[in-house]
Write an enzyme that holds these catalytic residues in place. Structure first.
Site, mmCIF file in Angstrom:
data_model
loop_
_atom_site.group_PDB
_atom_site.id
_atom_site.type_symbol
_atom_site.label_atom_id
_atom_site.label_comp_id
_atom_site.label_asym_id
_atom_site.label_seq_id
_atom_site.Cartn_x
_atom_site.Cartn_y
_atom_site.Cartn_z
ATOM 1 N N CYS A 144 0.816 -1.220 0.000
ATOM 2 C CA CYS A 144 0.000 0.000 0.000
ATOM 3 C C CYS A 144 0.848 1.267 0.000
ATOM 4 C CB CYS A 144 -0.933 0.003 1.203
ATOM 5 S SG CYS A 144 -1.998 -1.433 1.254
ATOM 6 N N HIS A 195 -2.679 7.140 3.348
ATOM 7 C CA HIS A 195 -3.227 5.911 2.776
ATOM 8 C C HIS A 195 -4.562 5.616 3.454
ATOM 9 C CE1 HIS A 195 -3.923 1.898 1.571
ATOM 10 N NE2 HIS A 195 -3.473 1.321 2.669
ATOM 11 N N ASN A 249 -10.268 0.169 0.806
ATOM 12 C CA ASN A 249 -8.805 0.237 0.696
ATOM 13 C C ASN A 249 -8.382 -0.226 -0.698
ATOM 14 O OD1 ASN A 249 -6.054 -0.135 0.856
ATOM 15 N ND2 ASN A 249 -6.092 -1.272 2.788
HETATM 16 N N1 ACO Z 1 -18.679 -8.614 9.701
HETATM 17 C C1 ACO Z 1 -19.171 -8.968 10.889
HETATM 18 N N2 ACO Z 1 -18.428 -9.499 11.868
HETATM 19 C C2 ACO Z 1 -17.122 -9.642 11.628
HETATM 20 C C3 ACO Z 1 -16.527 -9.288 10.401
HETATM 21 C C4 ACO Z 1 -17.371 -8.761 9.413
HETATM 22 N N3 ACO Z 1 -16.899 -8.367 8.207
HETATM 23 N N4 ACO Z 1 -15.216 -9.558 10.465
HETATM 24 C C5 ACO Z 1 -14.977 -10.045 11.677
HETATM 25 N N5 ACO Z 1 -16.106 -10.114 12.379
HETATM 26 C C6 ACO Z 1 -16.298 -10.559 13.743
HETATM 27 C C7 ACO Z 1 -15.247 -11.515 14.192
HETATM 28 O O1 ACO Z 1 -15.601 -12.844 13.846
HETATM 29 C C8 ACO Z 1 -15.251 -11.325 15.679
HETATM 30 O O2 ACO Z 1 -16.325 -12.020 16.247
HETATM 31 P P1 ACO Z 1 -16.174 -12.754 17.662
HETATM 32 O O3 ACO Z 1 -15.868 -11.657 18.637
HETATM 33 O O4 ACO Z 1 -17.505 -13.391 17.859
HETATM 34 O O5 ACO Z 1 -15.036 -13.707 17.484
HETATM 35 C C9 ACO Z 1 -15.564 -9.826 15.833
HETATM 36 O O6 ACO Z 1 -16.174 -9.424 14.603
HETATM 37 C C10 ACO Z 1 -14.369 -8.979 16.091
HETATM 38 O O7 ACO Z 1 -13.374 -9.316 15.153
HETATM 39 P P2 ACO Z 1 -11.992 -8.612 15.146
HETATM 40 O O8 ACO Z 1 -11.134 -9.158 14.058
HETATM 41 O O9 ACO Z 1 -11.438 -8.616 16.544
HETATM 42 O O10 ACO Z 1 -12.428 -7.138 14.777
HETATM 43 P P3 ACO Z 1 -11.670 -5.802 15.028
HETATM 44 O O11 ACO Z 1 -12.533 -4.932 15.844
HETATM 45 O O12 ACO Z 1 -10.259 -6.010 15.417
HETATM 46 O O13 ACO Z 1 -11.637 -5.189 13.559
HETATM 47 C C11 ACO Z 1 -10.405 -4.920 11.530
HETATM 48 C C12 ACO Z 1 -11.087 -5.902 12.463
HETATM 49 C C13 ACO Z 1 -11.415 -3.917 11.026
HETATM 50 C C14 ACO Z 1 -9.837 -5.706 10.346
HETATM 51 C C15 ACO Z 1 -9.274 -4.211 12.312
HETATM 52 O O14 ACO Z 1 -8.434 -5.134 12.923
HETATM 53 C C16 ACO Z 1 -8.464 -3.335 11.433
HETATM 54 O O15 ACO Z 1 -8.920 -2.332 10.933
HETATM 55 N N6 ACO Z 1 -7.187 -3.644 11.236
HETATM 56 C C17 ACO Z 1 -6.381 -2.918 10.302
HETATM 57 C C18 ACO Z 1 -6.439 -3.662 9.046
HETATM 58 C C19 ACO Z 1 -6.246 -2.812 7.847
HETATM 59 O O16 ACO Z 1 -6.501 -1.645 7.820
HETATM 60 N N7 ACO Z 1 -5.775 -3.455 6.827
HETATM 61 C C20 ACO Z 1 -5.593 -2.803 5.618
HETATM 62 C C21 ACO Z 1 -4.892 -3.680 4.678
HETATM 63 S S1 ACO Z 1 -3.259 -3.607 4.753
HETATM 64 C C22 ACO Z 1 -2.856 -2.064 4.524
HETATM 65 O O17 ACO Z 1 -3.498 -1.296 3.900
HETATM 66 C C23 ACO Z 1 -1.605 -1.657 5.139
#
Ligand code: ACO
Length: 331
Positions: A113, A249, A279
């Site tokens: 990215c 980004h 993204n």
């Molecule tokens: N819809 C509904 N529920 C979901 C989804 C979804 N799409 N995805 C996960 N869940 C559930 C999980 O199963 C989990 O359920 P549980 O508690 O019953 O086990 C719950 O939601 C929480 O899941 P987490 O993975 O802990 O969710 P979190 O609040 O950490 O958010 C996220 C996840 C949004 C991916 C976060 O970690 C994040 O933003 N990370 C940064 C990732 C990023 O920006 N990546 C970009 C790509 S790489 C780059 O650009 C550099």
């Protein structure tokens, strides 16, 4: 050394098909509420017919048309992508062919990215090394083709698109303070594996699907840390002429909100368009710059910082003294 350059053209191209969170929830067990609350994403453009190559060509054409530079004047093309359809020729080579650019240096960079920042700095460096006056920098991604659509924690985050700029040698340097960095991804927090192939020497190799594997929470921690470092360093380097605006980004709005809080910055300084695109990896910064300029948010005289972070794990940034006057004033 970077050649002294200005951005004289900008363009973007996104696929026609828009998929809202509500529509996505028909295919993936998720909801608009879950996605928007955690990421700020409301919709994304999804390539159906379009390829990363098509999107790159279209964005680069728009940027070149706006710059009023001829194809013959282009001395450098640097493209960045992690999702182009062909391993070779390069995406830059495809753009060169489509734009009828007879002779230039053309190559791709791969920096996740952060790709656009790496490509921009590479292009300005090559302009200096090769003594060329005009360069095209283009970023294009079809991320949705590399998502595992059964992995709801990852597939909801990505979208497709391309953005491009034209750099032209100028009297005064308007691209300043480049930062390119990388830290080893020891825990494999963002990986897209290539499909394994069997050869006569390996015997049968189990074929694995190519899809983005991401440890979301680790990426979040990495992203806020490097975004803070990059913006902090750019701010110090700018000294007496401070940064007016920031185009980061667009990975997750929560990453941006977090950094605004910890660095005590103002929300109005940040351009955020992730709601409409999700993204788009390396394409997110040039698409955001293009939208920022088209909407009148970015205007000639603004000092804008760009900052990227991504797989590798890469990070980087630069300062652009924006020279293209407001689109509305241009018309
Ligand atoms: N819809 C509904 N529920 C979901 C989804 C979804 N799409 N995805 C996960 N869940 C559930 C999980 O199963 C989990 O359920 P549980 O508690 O019953 O086990 C719950 O939601 C929480 O899941 P987490 O993975 O802990 O969710 P979190 O609040 O950490 O958010 C996220 C996840 C949004 C991916 C976060 O970690 C994040 O933003 N990370 C940064 C990732 C990023 O920006 N990546 C970009 C790509 S790489 C780059 O650009 C550099």
């Amino acid at each position: 050394m970077l050649a002294p350059v200005s951005i004289v053209g900008i363009g973007k191209c996104v696929p026609e098909r828009v998929v809202t969170n509500d529509e996505l929830a028909r295919y993936v067990e998720t909801s608009d509420e879950w996605i928007s609350k955690r990421t700020g994403i409301r919709a994304r453009h999804v390539a159906v017919e379009e390829t990363a190559i098509d999107l790159a060509i279209s964005a680069a054409k728009s940027a070149l048309a706006m710059s009023c530079e001829s194809p013959e004047s282009v001395g450098v093309i640097v493209a960045c992508t992690i999702t182009a359809e062909e391993l070779t020729p390069s995406l830059a080579g495809r753009v060169q062919r489509a734009l009828n650019i007879p002779s230039c240096a053309a190559m791709d960079v791969s920096a996740g990215c952060t790709g656009f920042v790496y490509a921009l700095v590479s292009a300005a460096s090559l302009m200096d090394t090769l003594n060329r006056d005009v360069a095209i920098v283009v970023a294009s991604e079809v991320m949705t083709k590399y998502c595992d659509w059964t992995d709801r924690s990852t597939c909801v985050l990505f979208g497709d698109g391309a953005g491009a700029v034209v750099l032209k040698r100028s009297e005064i340097a308007h691209l300043l303070h480049p930062i390119l960095s990388a830290t080893p991804d020891v825990d494999d927090v963002i990986v897209v594996k290539k499909e394994a192939r069997s050869t006569p020497f390996t015997g049968e190799v189990e074929s694995k699907r190519e899809s983005i594997q991401m440890k979301g929470a680790d990426v979040f921690t990495y992203a806020v840390g490097v975004l803070e470092n990059t913006l902090g360093e750019l701010s110090v380097r700018c000294g007496e002429k401070p940064i007016d605006k920031i185009v980061p980004h667009q990975a997750n709005e929560k990453i941006i909100d977090f950094v605004i809080r910890t660095m005590k910055l103002r929300r109005e300084q940040f351009f955020v368009n992730i709601a409409n695109y999700a993204n788009t990896s390396s394409a997110s910064i040039p698409i955001a710059l293009c939208d920022a300029w088209e909407s009148g948010w970015l205007n000639a005289g603004d000092r804008v910082a760009i900052a990227g972070f991504g797989s590798g794990l890469t990070s980087g940034g630069a300062v652009i003294d924006w020279t293209i006057s407001n689109k509305k004033e241009n018309n």
